[in-house]
Motif scaffolding. Sequence first.
Motif, PDB file in Angstrom:
ATOM      1  N   PRO A 163       0.832  -1.200   0.000  1.00 47.91           N
ATOM      2  CA  PRO A 163       0.000   0.000   0.000  1.00 47.91           C
ATOM      3  C   PRO A 163       0.871   1.256   0.000  1.00 47.91           C
ATOM      4  CG  PRO A 163       0.018  -1.012   2.175  1.00 47.91           C
ATOM      5  CD  PRO A 163       0.689  -1.973   1.254  1.00 47.91           C
ATOM      6  N   PRO A 164       0.384   2.344  -0.546  1.00 48.93           N
ATOM      7  CA  PRO A 164       1.166   3.585  -0.560  1.00 48.93           C
ATOM      8  C   PRO A 164       1.556   4.007   0.856  1.00 48.93           C
ATOM      9  CG  PRO A 164      -0.762   3.771  -1.979  1.00 48.93           C
ATOM     10  CD  PRO A 164      -0.910   2.485  -1.223  1.00 48.93           C
ATOM     11  N   ALA A 232      -2.701  -7.439  12.078  1.00 49.36           N
ATOM     12  CA  ALA A 232      -3.595  -6.296  11.906  1.00 49.36           C
ATOM     13  C   ALA A 232      -2.824  -4.996  11.776  1.00 49.36           C
ATOM     14  CB  ALA A 232      -4.560  -6.222  13.088  1.00 49.36           C
ATOM     15  N   ALA A 233      -1.622  -4.946  12.365  1.00 51.51           N
ATOM     16  CA  ALA A 233      -0.817  -3.721  12.343  1.00 51.51           C
ATOM     17  C   ALA A 233       0.134  -3.651  11.155  1.00 51.51           C
ATOM     18  CB  ALA A 233      -0.021  -3.615  13.639  1.00 51.51           C
ATOM     19  N   ALA A 234       0.268  -4.728  10.402  1.00 46.81           N
ATOM     20  CA  ALA A 234       1.282  -4.801   9.340  1.00 46.81           C
ATOM     21  C   ALA A 234       0.718  -4.334   8.000  1.00 46.81           C
ATOM     22  CB  ALA A 234       1.810  -6.231   9.215  1.00 46.81           C
ATOM     23  N   ASP A 235       1.499  -3.528   7.305  1.00 47.46           N
ATOM     24  CA  ASP A 235       1.175  -3.169   5.922  1.00 47.46           C
ATOM     25  C   ASP A 235       1.641  -4.254   4.958  1.00 47.46           C
ATOM     26  OD1 ASP A 235       0.085  -0.562   6.487  1.00 47.46           O
ATOM     27  OD2 ASP A 235       2.132   0.111   6.873  1.00 47.46           O
ATOM     28  N   GLY A 255      -5.781  -5.654   7.943  1.00 46.79           N
ATOM     29  CA  GLY A 255      -6.357  -4.337   7.754  1.00 46.79           C
ATOM     30  C   GLY A 255      -6.494  -4.015   6.279  1.00 46.79           C
ATOM     31  N   PRO A 256      -7.175  -2.916   5.944  1.00 52.16           N
ATOM     32  CA  PRO A 256      -7.302  -2.505   4.544  1.00 52.16           C
ATOM     33  C   PRO A 256      -5.932  -2.235   3.921  1.00 52.16           C
ATOM     34  CG  PRO A 256      -8.835  -1.294   5.946  1.00 52.16           C
ATOM     35  CD  PRO A 256      -7.896  -2.027   6.851  1.00 52.16           C
ATOM     36  N   GLY A 257      -5.741  -2.717   2.706  1.00 56.37           N
ATOM     37  CA  GLY A 257      -4.515  -2.425   1.970  1.00 56.37           C
ATOM     38  C   GLY A 257      -3.357  -3.360   2.233  1.00 56.37           C
ATOM     39  N   THR A 258      -3.494  -4.324   3.129  1.00 57.52           N
ATOM     40  CA  THR A 258      -2.377  -5.201   3.478  1.00 57.52           C
ATOM     41  C   THR A 258      -1.923  -6.031   2.278  1.00 57.52           C
ATOM     42  OG1 THR A 258      -3.187  -5.387   5.744  1.00 57.52           O
ATOM     43  CG2 THR A 258      -1.588  -7.036   5.020  1.00 57.52           C
ATOM     44  N   LEU A 259      -0.618  -6.130   2.116  1.00 54.64           N
ATOM     45  CA  LEU A 259      -0.013  -7.055   1.149  1.00 54.64           C
ATOM     46  C   LEU A 259       0.460  -8.284   1.906  1.00 54.64           C
ATOM     47  CD1 LEU A 259       1.339  -7.984  -1.526  1.00 54.64           C
ATOM     48  CD2 LEU A 259       3.365  -6.683  -0.798  1.00 54.64           C
ATOM     49  N   SER A 260       0.003  -9.465   1.494  1.00 51.05           N
ATOM     50  CA  SER A 260       0.449 -10.731   2.083  1.00 51.05           C
ATOM     51  C   SER A 260       1.241 -11.503   1.041  1.00 51.05           C
ATOM     52  CB  SER A 260      -0.761 -11.562   2.537  1.00 51.05           C
ATOM     53  OG  SER A 260      -1.553 -10.846   3.459  1.00 51.05           O
ATOM     54  N   VAL A 261       2.500 -11.813   1.351  1.00 52.24           N
ATOM     55  CA  VAL A 261       3.374 -12.539   0.428  1.00 52.24           C
ATOM     56  C   VAL A 261       3.611 -13.939   0.989  1.00 52.24           C
ATOM     57  CG1 VAL A 261       5.612 -12.591  -0.744  1.00 52.24           C
ATOM     58  CG2 VAL A 261       4.503 -10.384  -0.253  1.00 52.24           C
ATOM     59  N   LEU A 262       3.245 -14.946   0.224  1.00 52.85           N
ATOM     60  CA  LEU A 262       3.450 -16.326   0.666  1.00 52.85           C
ATOM     61  C   LEU A 262       4.689 -16.908   0.002  1.00 52.85           C
ATOM     62  CD1 LEU A 262       2.390 -18.707   2.318  1.00 52.85           C
ATOM     63  CD2 LEU A 262       1.085 -19.422   0.311  1.00 52.85           C
ATOM     64  N   VAL A 263       5.659 -17.302   0.835  1.00 53.96           N
ATOM     65  CA  VAL A 263       6.880 -17.961   0.374  1.00 53.96           C
ATOM     66  C   VAL A 263       6.860 -19.429   0.787  1.00 53.96           C
ATOM     67  CG1 VAL A 263       9.405 -17.998   0.499  1.00 53.96           C
ATOM     68  CG2 VAL A 263       8.178 -15.806   0.517  1.00 53.96           C
ATOM     69  N   GLY A 264       6.594 -19.665   2.069  1.00 48.34           N
ATOM     70  CA  GLY A 264       6.523 -21.021   2.600  1.00 48.34           C
ATOM     71  C   GLY A 264       5.169 -21.273   3.221  1.00 48.34           C
ATOM     72  N   HIS A 265       5.072 -21.026   4.542  1.00 48.48           N
ATOM     73  CA  HIS A 265       3.822 -21.240   5.275  1.00 48.48           C
ATOM     74  C   HIS A 265       3.660 -20.122   6.298  1.00 48.48           C
ATOM     75  CE1 HIS A 265       3.287 -25.359   3.660  1.00 48.48           C
ATOM     76  NE2 HIS A 265       4.607 -25.318   3.598  1.00 48.48           N
ATOM     77  N   PRO A 321      -5.534   1.907  -3.067  1.00 41.62           N
ATOM     78  CA  PRO A 321      -4.783   1.819  -1.805  1.00 41.62           C
ATOM     79  C   PRO A 321      -5.365   0.824  -0.812  1.00 41.62           C
ATOM     80  CG  PRO A 321      -5.057   4.111  -2.457  1.00 41.62           C
ATOM     81  CD  PRO A 321      -5.906   3.292  -3.391  1.00 41.62           C
ATOM     82  N   GLY A 322      -6.686   0.674  -0.768  1.00 41.06           N
ATOM     83  CA  GLY A 322      -7.305  -0.172   0.247  1.00 41.06           C
ATOM     84  C   GLY A 322      -7.437  -1.630  -0.128  1.00 41.06           C
ATOM     85  N   GLU A 323      -6.981  -2.007  -1.314  1.00 36.63           N
ATOM     86  CA  GLU A 323      -7.062  -3.412  -1.712  1.00 36.63           C
ATOM     87  C   GLU A 323      -6.181  -4.293  -0.832  1.00 36.63           C
ATOM     88  OE1 GLU A 323      -7.810  -4.123  -6.400  1.00 36.63           O
ATOM     89  OE2 GLU A 323      -5.832  -3.368  -5.848  1.00 36.63           O
ATOM     90  N   ARG A 324      -6.687  -5.449  -0.491  1.00 38.58           N
ATOM     91  CA  ARG A 324      -5.842  -6.456   0.162  1.00 38.58           C
ATOM     92  C   ARG A 324      -5.293  -7.360  -0.938  1.00 38.58           C
ATOM     93  NH1 ARG A 324      -9.417  -8.741   5.118  1.00 38.58           N
ATOM     94  NH2 ARG A 324     -10.862  -9.028   3.385  1.00 38.58           N
ATOM     95  N   VAL A 325      -3.969  -7.332  -1.081  1.00 38.98           N
ATOM     96  CA  VAL A 325      -3.301  -8.036  -2.177  1.00 38.98           C
ATOM     97  C   VAL A 325      -2.611  -9.276  -1.624  1.00 38.98           C
ATOM     98  CG1 VAL A 325      -1.572  -7.880  -4.012  1.00 38.98           C
ATOM     99  CG2 VAL A 325      -2.976  -5.876  -3.431  1.00 38.98           C
ATOM    100  N   PHE A 326      -2.800 -10.391  -2.313  1.00 35.09           N
ATOM    101  CA  PHE A 326      -2.098 -11.637  -1.992  1.00 35.09           C
ATOM    102  C   PHE A 326      -1.081 -11.900  -3.101  1.00 35.09           C
ATOM    103  CE2 PHE A 326      -1.297 -16.131  -2.368  1.00 35.09           C
ATOM    104  CZ  PHE A 326      -1.224 -16.596  -1.067  1.00 35.09           C
ATOM    105  N   ALA A 327       0.177 -12.148  -2.737  1.00 32.61           N
ATOM    106  CA  ALA A 327       1.239 -12.423  -3.713  1.00 32.61           C
ATOM    107  C   ALA A 327       1.841 -13.786  -3.440  1.00 32.61           C
ATOM    108  CB  ALA A 327       2.313 -11.344  -3.662  1.00 32.61           C
ATOM    109  N   TYR A 328       1.925 -14.594  -4.484  1.00 29.77           N
ATOM    110  CA  TYR A 328       2.480 -15.949  -4.376  1.00 29.77           C
ATOM    111  C   TYR A 328       3.890 -15.946  -4.949  1.00 29.77           C
ATOM    112  CZ  TYR A 328       2.454 -21.074  -4.464  1.00 29.77           C
ATOM    113  OH  TYR A 328       2.720 -22.396  -4.247  1.00 29.77           O
ATOM    114  N   ASN A 329       4.873 -16.121  -4.072  1.00 31.06           N
ATOM    115  CA  ASN A 329       6.282 -16.057  -4.448  1.00 31.06           C
ATOM    116  C   ASN A 329       6.843 -17.462  -4.604  1.00 31.06           C
ATOM    117  OD1 ASN A 329       9.052 -15.803  -4.679  1.00 31.06           O
ATOM    118  ND2 ASN A 329       9.323 -14.593  -2.819  1.00 31.06           N
ATOM    119  N   SER A 330       6.973 -17.897  -5.857  1.00 34.83           N
ATOM    120  CA  SER A 330       7.611 -19.184  -6.145  1.00 34.83           C
ATOM    121  C   SER A 330       8.759 -18.935  -7.117  1.00 34.83           C
ATOM    122  CB  SER A 330       6.603 -20.177  -6.730  1.00 34.83           C
ATOM    123  OG  SER A 330       5.904 -19.608  -7.809  1.00 34.83           O
TER     124      SER A 330
END
Length: 360
Positions: A163-164, A232-235, A255-265, A321-330
């Motif tokens: 998020p910005p 909840a506190a992490a961007d 929270g709104p706008g959080t980016l979650s990056v999955l590498v393992g578990h 800005p408020g999108e919750r984005v999921f990123a799959y890192n392989s």
Amino acid sequence: MTATGSHTANTGSVPATARTVSAATPVPTVPVPRGGTPLRVLSTSDLAGLDISLTDVLSTVEGAYRTLYAGDSDNPRKLTVTPRDGHSVSYAMLGRDGSREVVAVKTSYKHGLGRSRDEQHYYTSLTLYDDTTGLPLAMMDCSRIGSLRTPAVSALLARECAPPGARSALVIGTGTQGRLALPFLLTALPGLDRLMLSGTHPDGIAAVRERLSAHFPGREVEVVEDLKAAAAAADVIVATAGPHTPASVEAQWLGPGTLSVLVGHGLAPSTLHRADRIIATSEAQMNVTGTDMADSRGELPPADAEFPAVLAGAAPGRRMPGERVFAYNSGLVVTDIALGHRFAQLAIARGLGTEVPLWQ
């Protein structure tokens, strides 16, 4: 669940388009061996003694993605072999880096998958060939390359999809991939001012702190016990934990706008299925290695974009800005080739390695 308990295996290629995108940095030529065709072997200790900046790694990995998107590189599917009882897994990955004119083969073998990390055996190697001269360049241990490449990709994902004004980051896991996650994130997002870590192994936590201090003296990491509050506190959240982790962040914690990056578990399937936008380094690979994130029907949602297209500017990392984005890192083998070639350059310049007359 994948055979390795990880989402970093290279199984898919990224569709190319006609758009041309140049590599991020010019690539100098590696000296060609003279007097026959010896193979330069670079050991674990040879590579450990090489200094390479985080910025150099980021630039090299980014260039590999851009060249792949431009259609100048090749990243075919990997080959996988595993016995019926699942005690080991082996991979073979072939690729070509078009900007460097390098062909390479990467192999990985892990034994003892049902045992603790200390009881497992893992070997991975990369063999590089110069596709302009037709001569071998080097064969090397690929473990350090993987330990740098994967957190570099997570950092690039954060740079493009966070998020910005992102200010806080949470890393879940203290293994190989977790130990350099924060230094790479700070390199890509220098505005981060709160760094959090979820981990249970004292040695791993100490290693995370040591790596952070080595690259960013004076910066501190906060070890968190309340994972729900930390999420909840992490961007930006980067989940690198092993398959036996108790950590499992749920979508409703974010929270709104959080980016979650999955590498393992460390992320629950809900973070994928309830995301507003999904980015994958390779959608085909996510569909093969991400089956533990499937819903009750055994299905995964489609990716909205693949990361090479995001880096090339052909698709947005996020739309609002408020999108919750999921990123799959392989991992894609072209990134291993690019970084392995960079290490070969540095090693040959220092005269490291042993020349083996394999074909004489």
